[in-house]
Design a protein around this motif. Structure first.
Motif, mmCIF file in Angstrom:
data_model
loop_
_atom_site.group_PDB
_atom_site.id
_atom_site.type_symbol
_atom_site.label_atom_id
_atom_site.label_comp_id
_atom_site.label_asym_id
_atom_site.label_seq_id
_atom_site.Cartn_x
_atom_site.Cartn_y
_atom_site.Cartn_z
ATOM 1 N N TRP A 86 52.896 -16.861 32.558
ATOM 2 C CA TRP A 86 52.568 -17.463 33.271
ATOM 3 C C TRP A 86 53.095 -19.230 32.284
ATOM 4 O O TRP A 86 52.348 -20.056 33.095
ATOM 5 C CB TRP A 86 50.994 -17.106 33.705
ATOM 6 N N GLY A 87 54.073 -18.985 31.552
ATOM 7 C CA GLY A 87 54.533 -20.192 31.736
ATOM 8 C C GLY A 87 54.110 -20.727 30.386
ATOM 9 O O GLY A 87 53.898 -19.555 29.690
ATOM 10 N N PRO A 127 49.977 -19.102 37.443
ATOM 11 C CA PRO A 127 50.633 -20.662 38.165
ATOM 12 C C PRO A 127 49.823 -21.568 38.737
ATOM 13 O O PRO A 127 50.077 -22.555 39.385
ATOM 14 C CB PRO A 127 51.821 -19.586 39.262
ATOM 15 N N VAL A 148 55.398 -23.302 37.219
ATOM 16 C CA VAL A 148 55.358 -22.784 38.836
ATOM 17 C C VAL A 148 56.617 -23.042 38.878
ATOM 18 O O VAL A 148 57.203 -22.157 39.118
ATOM 19 C CB VAL A 148 54.635 -23.757 39.291
#
Length: 134
Positions: A8-9, A15, A41
């Motif tokens: 998720w980064g 995101p 994202v």
């Protein structure tokens, strides 16, 4: 596993949460902060029209017009029926001084969804084109 290894980064956030935060920041006229929030994202789901549209709006509002044009053009490659992307692309082209191209996008946006905001933009650009033609 550290945060940079999550799917998720870098912030370890889903995101969708980052997208919603970026959306809120654009609404509050904080486009540079929105772009920072949107970065993971864009990296994870950059081919989604909604992500590109939000990026295009943030670029537009932060006067990064060439980047706005690229993002909005990508939206229209993915979804040619997106009238709002056409509208923002038309406004972007207008700010870039490319009035004839802007006129084409604004005409299509208005034909797809004849709302007053689109009509006003179309009339404005149409008048400027006529003035340039003399």
């Amino acid at each position: 596993m550290d945060d940079s290894e999550t799917p998720w980064g870098t912030a370890g956030r889903h995101p969708l949460h980052a997208f919603r935060e970026a959306e809120d920041l654009v609404q509050r006229r904080r486009p540079l902060d929105a772009l920072k929030a949107l970065q993971p994202v864009l990296e994870a789901e950059g081919d989604k029209p909604s992500v590109q549209l939000l990026a295009g709006r943030a670029y537009f509002h932060s006067a990064q017009l060439n980047r706005a044009e690229q993002a909005l053009t990508r939206v229209l490659e993915l979804d040619p029926s997106d009238h709002y992307a056409r509208f923002v692309l038309g406004r972007t082209l207008q700010r870039l001084g490319r009035l004839v191209e802007a006129l084409g996008q604004l005409r299509m946006a208005w034909a797809m969804n004849p709302v007053p905001e689109y009509q006003d933009a179309l009339s404005e650009v149409n008048a400027r084109v006529r003035l340039q033609e003399g």
